[in-house]
Write a protein that holds these residues in place. Structure first.
Motif, mmCIF file in Angstrom:
data_model
loop_
_atom_site.group_PDB
_atom_site.id
_atom_site.type_symbol
_atom_site.label_atom_id
_atom_site.label_comp_id
_atom_site.label_asym_id
_atom_site.label_seq_id
_atom_site.Cartn_x
_atom_site.Cartn_y
_atom_site.Cartn_z
ATOM 1 N N PHE A 337 0.955 -1.067 0.121
ATOM 2 C CA PHE A 337 0.179 0.088 0.028
ATOM 3 C C PHE A 337 0.995 1.318 0.038
ATOM 4 C CE2 PHE A 337 -2.056 3.360 2.234
ATOM 5 C CZ PHE A 337 -3.406 3.327 1.429
ATOM 6 N N GLU A 338 0.590 2.331 -0.859
ATOM 7 C CA GLU A 338 1.446 3.211 -1.144
ATOM 8 C C GLU A 338 1.010 4.435 -0.522
ATOM 9 O OE1 GLU A 338 4.023 5.596 -4.623
ATOM 10 O OE2 GLU A 338 2.717 4.067 -5.041
ATOM 11 N N THR A 339 1.832 5.281 0.524
ATOM 12 C CA THR A 339 1.208 6.763 1.205
ATOM 13 C C THR A 339 2.193 7.636 0.253
ATOM 14 O OG1 THR A 339 2.923 6.902 2.472
ATOM 15 C CG2 THR A 339 1.000 5.408 3.274
ATOM 16 N N GLY A 340 3.337 7.035 -0.279
ATOM 17 C CA GLY A 340 3.999 8.117 -1.219
ATOM 18 C C GLY A 340 4.926 9.093 -0.178
ATOM 19 N N ARG A 341 4.916 8.827 1.139
ATOM 20 C CA ARG A 341 5.845 9.438 1.912
ATOM 21 C C ARG A 341 6.280 8.276 3.024
ATOM 22 N NH1 ARG A 341 5.344 14.882 2.602
ATOM 23 N NH2 ARG A 341 7.283 14.759 3.917
ATOM 24 N N VAL A 342 7.466 8.934 3.647
ATOM 25 C CA VAL A 342 8.126 7.759 4.662
ATOM 26 C C VAL A 342 7.204 7.154 5.594
ATOM 27 C CG1 VAL A 342 9.582 7.800 6.537
ATOM 28 C CG2 VAL A 342 10.524 8.957 4.623
ATOM 29 N N ILE A 343 7.323 5.992 5.711
ATOM 30 C CA ILE A 343 6.489 5.046 6.774
ATOM 31 C C ILE A 343 7.519 4.746 7.793
ATOM 32 C CG2 ILE A 343 4.981 3.174 7.250
ATOM 33 C CD1 ILE A 343 3.857 3.470 4.441
ATOM 34 N N MET A 344 7.360 5.011 9.148
ATOM 35 C CA MET A 344 8.483 4.712 10.086
ATOM 36 C C MET A 344 7.680 4.293 11.554
ATOM 37 S SD MET A 344 10.749 8.026 10.882
ATOM 38 C CE MET A 344 11.696 7.057 12.317
ATOM 39 N N SER A 345 6.425 4.612 11.523
ATOM 40 C CA SER A 345 5.686 4.110 12.807
ATOM 41 C C SER A 345 5.437 2.538 13.240
ATOM 42 C CB SER A 345 4.115 4.791 12.760
ATOM 43 O OG SER A 345 3.332 4.034 11.835
ATOM 44 N N PRO A 351 -6.469 -8.525 15.510
ATOM 45 C CA PRO A 351 -6.628 -9.893 14.875
ATOM 46 C C PRO A 351 -7.938 -10.387 14.932
ATOM 47 C CG PRO A 351 -5.600 -9.802 17.119
ATOM 48 C CD PRO A 351 -5.965 -8.436 16.834
ATOM 49 N N GLU A 352 -8.935 -9.569 15.583
ATOM 50 C CA GLU A 352 -10.302 -10.135 15.484
ATOM 51 C C GLU A 352 -11.038 -9.756 14.319
ATOM 52 O OE1 GLU A 352 -11.633 -8.444 19.018
ATOM 53 O OE2 GLU A 352 -11.422 -10.180 20.384
ATOM 54 N N GLU A 353 -10.670 -8.527 13.912
ATOM 55 C CA GLU A 353 -11.319 -7.856 12.709
ATOM 56 C C GLU A 353 -10.466 -8.026 11.334
ATOM 57 O OE1 GLU A 353 -14.156 -7.130 12.593
ATOM 58 O OE2 GLU A 353 -14.661 -7.413 14.589
ATOM 59 N N GLY A 354 -9.086 -8.230 11.680
ATOM 60 C CA GLY A 354 -8.159 -8.371 10.557
ATOM 61 C C GLY A 354 -8.077 -7.017 9.846
ATOM 62 N N ILE A 355 -7.439 -5.917 10.775
ATOM 63 C CA ILE A 355 -7.299 -4.604 10.212
ATOM 64 C C ILE A 355 -5.740 -4.164 10.819
ATOM 65 C CG2 ILE A 355 -7.996 -2.294 10.384
ATOM 66 C CD1 ILE A 355 -10.976 -3.214 10.718
ATOM 67 N N VAL A 356 -5.190 -3.631 10.212
ATOM 68 C CA VAL A 356 -3.728 -3.023 10.450
ATOM 69 C C VAL A 356 -4.065 -1.726 10.355
ATOM 70 C CG1 VAL A 356 -2.734 -3.270 8.314
ATOM 71 C CG2 VAL A 356 -1.390 -3.224 10.068
ATOM 72 N N TYR A 357 -3.452 -0.965 11.355
ATOM 73 C CA TYR A 357 -3.325 0.706 11.568
ATOM 74 C C TYR A 357 -1.910 1.059 11.485
ATOM 75 C CZ TYR A 357 -8.170 -0.517 13.407
ATOM 76 O OH TYR A 357 -9.365 -0.939 13.447
ATOM 77 N N VAL A 358 -1.718 2.021 10.717
ATOM 78 C CA VAL A 358 -0.374 2.519 10.512
ATOM 79 C C VAL A 358 -0.043 3.969 10.160
ATOM 80 C CG1 VAL A 358 -0.093 2.049 7.951
ATOM 81 C CG2 VAL A 358 1.922 1.933 9.448
ATOM 82 N N GLY A 359 0.599 4.793 10.662
ATOM 83 C CA GLY A 359 1.119 6.337 10.405
ATOM 84 C C GLY A 359 1.949 6.314 9.332
ATOM 85 N N SER A 360 1.988 7.678 8.848
ATOM 86 C CA SER A 360 2.900 7.969 7.722
ATOM 87 C C SER A 360 3.274 9.300 7.931
ATOM 88 C CB SER A 360 2.369 7.593 6.150
ATOM 89 O OG SER A 360 3.050 8.318 5.290
ATOM 90 N N ASP A 361 4.459 9.659 7.191
ATOM 91 C CA ASP A 361 4.983 10.842 7.048
ATOM 92 C C ASP A 361 4.048 12.074 6.417
ATOM 93 O OD1 ASP A 361 7.125 10.798 8.881
ATOM 94 O OD2 ASP A 361 8.498 11.566 7.446
ATOM 95 N N ILE A 386 5.547 9.306 13.773
ATOM 96 C CA ILE A 386 6.871 8.041 13.592
ATOM 97 C C ILE A 386 6.829 7.121 14.763
ATOM 98 C CG2 ILE A 386 7.922 10.014 12.520
ATOM 99 C CD1 ILE A 386 9.809 9.989 15.137
ATOM 100 N N GLY A 387 5.831 7.778 15.631
ATOM 101 C CA GLY A 387 5.948 6.589 16.858
ATOM 102 C C GLY A 387 4.760 5.669 16.703
ATOM 103 N N SER A 388 4.522 4.730 17.876
ATOM 104 C CA SER A 388 3.538 3.499 17.943
ATOM 105 C C SER A 388 2.120 3.946 17.736
ATOM 106 C CB SER A 388 3.703 2.833 18.874
ATOM 107 O OG SER A 388 4.979 2.238 18.966
ATOM 108 N N VAL A 389 1.196 3.153 16.837
ATOM 109 C CA VAL A 389 -0.036 3.162 17.083
ATOM 110 C C VAL A 389 -0.735 2.355 17.858
ATOM 111 C CG1 VAL A 389 -2.339 3.184 15.476
ATOM 112 C CG2 VAL A 389 -0.297 4.113 14.411
ATOM 113 N N THR A 390 -1.698 2.588 18.730
ATOM 114 C CA THR A 390 -2.376 1.892 19.785
ATOM 115 C C THR A 390 -3.687 1.316 19.498
ATOM 116 O OG1 THR A 390 -0.964 2.493 21.669
ATOM 117 C CG2 THR A 390 -2.971 1.527 22.091
ATOM 118 N N ALA A 391 -4.248 0.319 19.414
ATOM 119 C CA ALA A 391 -5.779 -0.009 19.127
ATOM 120 C C ALA A 391 -6.254 -0.582 20.490
ATOM 121 C CB ALA A 391 -5.762 -1.083 18.145
ATOM 122 N N THR A 392 -7.574 -0.059 20.703
ATOM 123 C CA THR A 392 -8.181 -0.226 21.846
ATOM 124 C C THR A 392 -9.880 -0.927 21.227
ATOM 125 O OG1 THR A 392 -9.187 1.787 22.302
ATOM 126 C CG2 THR A 392 -7.189 1.429 23.236
ATOM 127 N N ALA A 393 -10.638 -0.925 22.226
ATOM 128 C CA ALA A 393 -12.014 -1.523 21.990
ATOM 129 C C ALA A 393 -12.632 -0.855 20.800
ATOM 130 C CB ALA A 393 -12.699 -1.415 23.314
#
Length: 469
Positions: A337-345, A351-361, A386-393
């Protein structure tokens, strides 16, 4: 496919390996202080993955499933997922304390509650490990030799009453959680002359796994360490490019995965530690298009973030502007998946819904279908992530370079609230017992202006949020 998969050992002349080891080991022997003693390695005992498999409990549970163990991203698979936590609709800052003063742009250490929740550990970039009560009283602080460099950026792993954290002095520390006393320190000589450990340790059955960084040439190594004594038991120095990520381990799949600044994902069989495969992200190639130091070193493809492992796959963000799903069995690219900018987060995985969350520059947070890579939603958060993404309920927690911590609706990405702070929010946000803990960088002016002197304006703080009722 936008990457390249290779099997076996990456190209390297044997004399280069020996030269790097010999040179840096010599420097380490002359300049390091160690409490371990001999640089000889202990005999390796293959760890038992019991408690770190899906059979040990629900798929969303942290691994290992152990009430006495907690670590960065909440477990070996590095999901960063807290399905039992409901984030309040409004929050306020209950307390904060200064901890970070160094202008290094790497993500800062994430606060780590101990397994019982009674102590909050924060490793600062000044080389001081702090222990707070949930109410903000400092229980103790431990000043270390890491303060002579860039301090700590990794997050402690806590096993029972011992915390383990690596520093930018190239050493690994074991600290008594109750007293703040140093139990042991494995110095740079034992790590063959390492210059830094920005990696957060993974813990399995009495054994720690982390990455160490080297210079001249820029390279790295995966290390296995006896947690009781701090004695190294195994290493593999095939890595190029000063690795920062924390290793992720999937005991079901039998894989240990990490990335490095050369834009390569490395994978070993686990627990045998036989090398399995490598994957090269895109980028511009080495200096003047030539390989660097005998190995492919693709500038612009650096992999800084930790790689969660889920559903037989590793999820990898790269400076090439792409986020990859790689097959754990052979390293093949399944989608990108392309954001076009640096991804370092550091991504979060539900794992219940099969979704991944990520941040980008590109100043956005993305929710992606883990199976297909399809975008479910994206939200602008005002600054680089650039830091960590946290998922809750119901909520995604993420820090931004715009000095805010954001709470986003997990289903839609809509902003629920944001809290303004002093500096760039680059640690993960950790919910525990009705509180949310996170940290920021120090505040500097003219940091990216080559024509002006960089000025330190004030320290970065650790924060605790509570419901605003």
């Amino acid at each position: 496919m936008n990457g390249e998969k290779t099997g076996g050992e990456r190209p390297r002349a044997e004399f280069e390996r020996l030269s790097r080891r010999g040179l840096l080991a010599g420097v380490g022997a002359a300049g390091s202080l160690t409490l371990v003693g001999s640089s000889a390695r202990a005999r390796r005992t293959v760890p038992d993955c019991a408690g770190a498999t899906a059979d040990a409990g629900p798929v969303h549970a942290p691994r290992p499933v152990d009430d006495d163990v907690t670590m960065f991203r909440r477990g070996l698979r590095r999901y960063g997922f807290y399905p039992e936590v409901t984030v309040p609709s409004a929050v306020r800052v209950d307390w904060s304390a200064p901890i970070n003063r160094i202008g290094h742009t790497a993500a800062k250490s994430t606060p780590r509650p101990t397994p019982d929740g009674e102590t909050i550990l924060v490793a600062g970039d000044t080389g001081v490990v702090h222990a707070f009560t949930p109410e903000g009283d400092e229980r103790w602080s431990l000043e270390t030799a890491a303060g002579r460099s860039l301090g700590f950026h990794g997050t402690p792993a806590v096993v029972g009453d011992v915390a383990y954290v690596g520093g930018y002095d190239g050493a690994l520390y074991a600290v008594d959680v109750e007293t703040g006393e140093l139990i042991w320190r494995t110095g740079i000589r034992e790590f063959d002359g390492s210059i830094a450990i920005g990696s957060s340790p993974a813990y399995v059955d009495g054994t720690l796994y982390l990455l160490a960084e080297y210079s001249d040439p820029a390279s790295g190594a995966l290390w296995e360490i006896d947690a009781e004594t701090g004695t190294p038991t195994w290493s593999d120095d095939r890595i190029w490019g000063m690795p920062h990520p924390s290793p992720a381990i999937d005991c079901d799949a039998g894989r240990l995965v990490t990335g490095s600044n050369d834009g390569v994902v490395y994978c070993w069989e686990f627990p045998s530690l036989e090398f399995a495969w490598s994957f090269q992200a895109g980028g511009e190639g080495g200096p003047d298009g030539e390989p660097m130091a005998g190995g492919r070193f693709h500038l612009g493809a650096e992999i800084k973030g930790t790689t969660p492992v889920y559903d037989g796959a590793a999820f990898v963000g790269s400076w090439d502007g792409r986020f990859y799903r790689l097959n754990l069995e052979d390293g093949s690219e399944e989608w990108s998946f392309e954001t076009g900018r640096v991804i370092m987060s550091n991504p979060a995985v539900d794992p219940e819904e099969g979704i991944v969350y990520v941040g980008s520059d590109d100043r956005r947070v993305y929710a992606l279908d883990a199976e297909t890579g399809d975008e479910l939603w994206s939200t602008h958060v005002g600054g680089h992530v650039i830091g960590s993404v946290t998922a809750t309920a119901e909520t995604i927690l993420v820090g931004s370079y715009d000095t805010h911590l954001y709470a986003l609706d997990r289903e839609t990405g809509e902003r629920r609230w944001r809290v303004e702070n002093r500096g760039h929010v680059t640690s993960g946000a950790i919910p525990r017992d009705g509180r949310i803990y996170y940290a920021e960088r120090g505040v500097f002016s003219n940091y990216w202006d080559d024509d002006e002197e960089t000025v330190f304006e004030g320290p970065g703080h650790v924060y605790c949020l509570v419901p605003d009722e």
